[in-house]
Motif scaffolding. Structure first.
Motif, mmCIF file in Angstrom:
data_model
loop_
_atom_site.group_PDB
_atom_site.id
_atom_site.type_symbol
_atom_site.label_atom_id
_atom_site.label_comp_id
_atom_site.label_asym_id
_atom_site.label_seq_id
_atom_site.Cartn_x
_atom_site.Cartn_y
_atom_site.Cartn_z
ATOM 1 N N PRO A 166 0.793 -1.233 0.000
ATOM 2 C CA PRO A 166 0.000 0.000 0.000
ATOM 3 C C PRO A 166 0.829 1.289 0.000
ATOM 4 C CG PRO A 166 -0.134 -1.112 2.133
ATOM 5 C CD PRO A 166 0.591 -2.029 1.222
ATOM 6 N N SER A 167 2.076 1.212 0.411
ATOM 7 C CA SER A 167 2.919 2.412 0.371
ATOM 8 C C SER A 167 4.311 2.018 -0.099
ATOM 9 C CB SER A 167 2.998 3.081 1.748
ATOM 10 O OG SER A 167 3.627 2.206 2.659
ATOM 11 N N ALA A 168 5.099 3.041 -0.479
ATOM 12 C CA ALA A 168 6.444 2.773 -1.012
ATOM 13 C C ALA A 168 7.430 3.759 -0.394
ATOM 14 C CB ALA A 168 6.444 2.878 -2.535
ATOM 15 N N PRO A 169 7.931 3.440 0.813
ATOM 16 C CA PRO A 169 8.823 4.389 1.491
ATOM 17 C C PRO A 169 10.147 4.585 0.746
ATOM 18 C CG PRO A 169 8.110 2.594 2.973
ATOM 19 C CD PRO A 169 7.715 2.213 1.582
ATOM 20 N N GLY A 170 10.705 5.754 0.896
ATOM 21 C CA GLY A 170 12.098 5.938 0.497
ATOM 22 C C GLY A 170 12.365 6.518 -0.874
ATOM 23 N N GLY A 171 11.395 6.543 -1.763
ATOM 24 C CA GLY A 171 11.622 7.144 -3.073
ATOM 25 C C GLY A 171 12.352 6.236 -4.036
ATOM 26 N N ASN A 172 12.811 6.844 -5.148
ATOM 27 C CA ASN A 172 13.499 6.094 -6.206
ATOM 28 C C ASN A 172 14.890 5.661 -5.753
ATOM 29 O OD1 ASN A 172 12.022 8.327 -8.559
ATOM 30 N ND2 ASN A 172 11.459 6.200 -8.240
ATOM 31 N N PHE A 173 15.522 4.818 -6.585
ATOM 32 C CA PHE A 173 16.863 4.336 -6.267
ATOM 33 C C PHE A 173 17.872 5.467 -6.491
ATOM 34 C CE2 PHE A 173 20.614 1.747 -6.286
ATOM 35 C CZ PHE A 173 20.270 0.674 -5.465
ATOM 36 N N PRO A 174 18.816 5.637 -5.554
ATOM 37 C CA PRO A 174 19.759 6.758 -5.686
ATOM 38 C C PRO A 174 20.904 6.457 -6.669
ATOM 39 C CG PRO A 174 20.248 5.499 -3.707
ATOM 40 C CD PRO A 174 19.044 4.847 -4.332
ATOM 41 N N ASP A 175 21.380 7.488 -7.339
ATOM 42 C CA ASP A 175 22.632 7.388 -8.098
ATOM 43 C C ASP A 175 23.791 7.467 -7.121
ATOM 44 O OD1 ASP A 175 21.512 7.161 -10.549
ATOM 45 O OD2 ASP A 175 21.699 9.297 -11.069
ATOM 46 N N SER A 176 24.985 7.281 -7.640
ATOM 47 C CA SER A 176 26.162 7.545 -6.826
ATOM 48 C C SER A 176 27.090 8.411 -7.666
ATOM 49 C CB SER A 176 26.838 6.229 -6.428
ATOM 50 O OG SER A 176 27.844 5.899 -7.342
ATOM 51 N N PRO A 177 28.050 9.092 -7.019
ATOM 52 C CA PRO A 177 28.947 9.954 -7.798
ATOM 53 C C PRO A 177 29.782 9.168 -8.811
ATOM 54 C CG PRO A 177 29.091 10.458 -5.463
ATOM 55 C CD PRO A 177 28.285 9.206 -5.576
ATOM 56 N N ILE A 178 29.888 7.840 -8.652
ATOM 57 C CA ILE A 178 30.743 7.096 -9.577
ATOM 58 C C ILE A 178 29.958 6.379 -10.673
ATOM 59 C CG2 ILE A 178 32.542 6.738 -7.849
ATOM 60 C CD1 ILE A 178 31.624 3.769 -7.725
ATOM 61 N N ILE A 179 28.660 6.296 -10.523
ATOM 62 C CA ILE A 179 27.922 5.495 -11.500
ATOM 63 C C ILE A 179 26.439 5.854 -11.440
ATOM 64 C CG2 ILE A 179 27.288 3.466 -10.074
ATOM 65 C CD1 ILE A 179 28.848 1.925 -12.432
#
Lengths: 325, 415
Positions: free
Chosen positions: B366-379
């Motif tokens: 019913p919910s999706a905590p945390g948002g989208n997947f994060p990038d990183s400075p290297i990739i």
């Protein structure tokens, strides 16, 4: 070692693992000793054929067999148990049957709890599992009883919560000691629990129970003053003050900062508590405020240089590396 | 004369982190001095006996070299090459691996470039400094229960459980989950990686007051005065409950050993049985938070346990060369949910993964905590909405563009 050499090394390691089928044969061979048969249980997660499963189940159900072997066999075929309604029912029956040897029952609980992490079939068996756990919360085996109570508490089971509270109110009805009961209630603290927890802090049956009560009061805004009072109280045990500080830090960060600074600069205070306060400020306080507090930072620098407590010197060094200008 | 090296496509120092998988680099003559001809340069480790070590590739696939000779155009045009961490020689401190660029003719040093061979390691063998950096980042991520960690705690509960367990997506989902956490830790301290708890070995350095804590009589953990985990708060309550059912100073957890796990079979469908043993048994080797799905992620040891689960999968993939996403030996369900022969949504190769896809409502939670997947400075892989398939070729063995930017100390990269 380069990757190809390493591959050879790993290959040799894996080839040393005994063949599973030979292990199964030895385990099923009743002419061998218990020790030999137990040693033959090599690869618990390896899949079995239907004939293997039937033979193993016969051993698990055979009350003439050594309990230790039955218990080991059940754990060894846990993955296969998770693939079968019937085998899960068997494990539930073993767990609830007080006439079964305790090794077998503990193993059944172990396997069922593992299945809660890994078996899709087990999801539909969950109500029966919880009902079985409720049926053993008064079991004569302490380990089994405590594990069942803990799992039910984690699952926010109302029955076990009621029994835990009853036990805190009437010691003769207690399933577990008061500290453990409070800890278990912590999996699902309700607002109506807070007055009882505050009472526990004022009149604790043990220091451990007081610790646990203080821990849970961190979620209760109306307990802020009580926590603050304990944190300041030099007559209180440092362990409890420490935890009160951590609870206060979570509930009222700025009030914690203010009091923590007073404790840090007070040379009459407990050094361990002062160290904890310095560490809390280092990691979590408002950097802008602390960087500009020259008087306080001078105190910490003095502690870094000359405190007789190694912990306090270390904590102060960590603080100064972050806040010294 | 002066040269400049860019790593991971950026001159930003925040990009100077590598693992065992080759990453693209460029070198150029930033200042040619008085020379009018192309300049031969030699790249090597500044100190081959200290710090993280690097290997060089003129092209990939190709042989790994301890030094590389290149010729740089005098007009400053960049020349491409590749570098990777030298297997068995990870960094222990930030930027302790140094590439020295010398004039091949004179031996003059033209530049040095510092980077880190950043590798996930066995928690039991970390240096005190590595351990303390990890603990500090973890505690700051938790931030007394008010930090970003609460999303991780909320993701791994009953509602999200079918997305993550009981099926083939167990391994890829948890790979994404711990990578998400690791990237958050690295945003706080880029020198940190997520260490793994090798649960089939005694880990006496891990279960101490200075690291993951020691339980009191009822299982509430006690920490050393300087351990920031003493300020750990989840669900508004301070503290962690963890009562080992084994002797942490003399025994491993109650699990099958690594060799047995890797020998489960060369097809994914066989290997995936490890969800029960060792994974489930590792969880239930304790009382307390770890022993039940809805509370397990309240305990930071959860992430080290799952780093080891992931390491075992990575090692199995490497050993059996299971990176080809068109093979059922690599992953069982190759399609997407609803297609013929598929399984539950979230467990098929082409399905996107909750919560990063932010899809809510049945059959998703019913919910999706945390948002989208994060990038990183290297990739920038796997992107904001990862699918199961994005977790498979994590080293970029078959497709360099799918590299996720992490590696384990005992799982090499091999073409």
């Amino acid at each position: 070692m380069d990757a190809s050499e390493y591959r050879k090394h790993v290959t040799e390691e894996l080839q040393r693992v005994p063949a599973q089928q030979a292990g199964n044969r030895d385990f099923l061979d009743k002419s061998k000793s218990v020790s030999e048969r137990r040693t033959a249980l090599r690869s618990p997660a390896a899949p079995m054929g239907e004939d293997d499963i039937a033979a193993w189940v016969d051993i698990i159900r055979d009350k003439e067999e050594e309990p230790e072997l039955r218990a080991s066999a059940l754990q060894a075929m846990s993955t296969d148990v998770g693939h079968s309604h019937e085998l899960i029912d068997m494990a539930l029956a073993l767990l609830s049957d007080a006439s079964e040897p305790i090794e077998v029952r503990r193993s059944a609980l172990r396997v069922l709890q593992v299945l809660s992490f890994s078996s899709s079939i087990f999801v539909s068996k969950r109500p029966e599992y919880l009902a079985t756990l409720r049926s053993i919360v008064d079991d004569k085996d302490t380990q089994l009883r405590q594990q069942a109570i803990e799992i039910l508490a984690q699952e926010k089971d109302e029955y076990v919560q009621r029994r835990l509270i009853e036990g805190l109110e009437h010691r003769s009805k207690a399933l577990v000691g008061p500290a453990k009961a409070i800890q278990l209630l912590g999996y699902d603290v309700h607002a109506e629990h807070y007055p009882m927890l505050r009472q526990m802090v004022s009149h604790p049956p043990s220091r451990a129970a007081k610790r646990e009560a203080v821990r849970l009061l961190a979620a209760d805004a109306s307990s802020k003053d009580l926590l603050s009072e304990i944190f300041r109280d030099k007559q209180e045990h440092p362990d409890i003050r420490n935890l009160s500080g951590i609870a206060l830090q979570s509930l009222a960060p700025s009030e914690f900062e203010e009091q923590a600074k007073k404790i840090v600069i007070d040379d009459q205070e407990d050094d361990k508590l002062r160290s904890t306060c310095v560490n809390a400020l280092t990691h979590f306080a408002n950097p802008a405020t602390l960087s500009n507090d020259a008087v306080f930072n001078e105190h910490v620098e003095r502690l870094r240089q000359s405190s007789t407590s190694k912990q306090l010197r270390q904590a102060s060094a960590g603080y100064m590396s972050k806040y010294s200008k | 004369m002066r040269t400049e090296i860019t790593i991971n496509g950026s001159a930003n120092l925040a990009s100077n982190y590598i693992s065992w998988a080759p990453v693209p680099c460029q070198i150029l003559l930033a200042d040619a001095g008085e020379t009018a001809n192309p300049v031969g340069v030699r790249l090597s480790n500044q100190n081959p006996s200290q710090g993280g070590q690097i290997v060089f590739y003129s092209a990939v696939p190709g042989p790994a070299l301890d030094e590389l000779q290149l010729t740089l155009p005098v007009d400053g045009s960049p020349v491409s090459f590749f570098i990777a961490g030298k297997f068995g020689n990870p960094s222990t401190t930030d930027k302790d691996a140094i590439i020295e660029t010398q004039d091949a003719g004179t031996g003059a040093v033209l530049s040095t470039t510092a980077l880190m061979v950043r590798i996930r390691k066995n928690a039991n063998g970390l240096t005190a400094a590595e351990r303390d950096r990890f603990l500090s980042a973890l505690a700051r991520l938790n931030d007394r229960g008010m930090g970003r960690f609460s999303d991780f705690r909320n993701i791994h509960d009953d509602a999200g459980s079918p997305e993550a367990h009981f099926n083939t997506g167990f391994l890829p989902w948890h790979r994404a989950f711990i990578l998400d956490l690791e990237r958050e830790l690295q945003a706080l301290d880029p020198s940190v990686t997520l260490p793994y708890w090798k649960f089939d070995e005694v880990a006496r350095n891990l279960f101490t007051r200075d690291f993951m804590g020691v339980p009191d009589a009822i299982g509430t953990l006690r920490f050393g005065t300087n351990n920031p985990l003493q300020f750990w708060v989840t669900d508004m309550s301070p503290g962690i409950v963890r009562q080992p059912l084994f002797n942490t100073t003399t025994q491993s957890a109650f699990v099958s050993n690594e060799a047995t796990t890797l020998n489960l079979g060369a097809a994914y469908s066989r290997f995936a049985r490890m969800e029960g043993d060792p994974h489930g048994f590792a969880h239930t080797s304790f009382g307390g938070f770890l022993s039940d799905i809805p509370t397990a992620a309240k305990d930071p040891l959860f992430f080290m346990l799952h780093a080891n689960v992931d390491r075992l999968w990575a090692k199995w993939q490497w050993f059996n060369r299971r990176f080809d996403i068109t093979s059922r030996d690599t992953f069982t369900f190759l399609g997407s949910a609803g297609s013929p022969g598929s399984t539950r949504i979230g467990h098929n190769l082409r399905d996107t993964m909750w919560p990063w896809n932010q899809i809510t409502g049945a059959p998703r939670p019913p919910s999706a905590p945390g948002g989208n997947f994060p990038d990183s400075p290297i990739i920038n892989t796997p992107g904001p909405i990862p699918a199961v398939r994005d977790m498979i070729d994590y080293q970029g063995v078959l497709n360099p563009a799918s590299r996720l930017g992490f590696d384990y100390d005992d799982v090499p990269f091999e073409f």
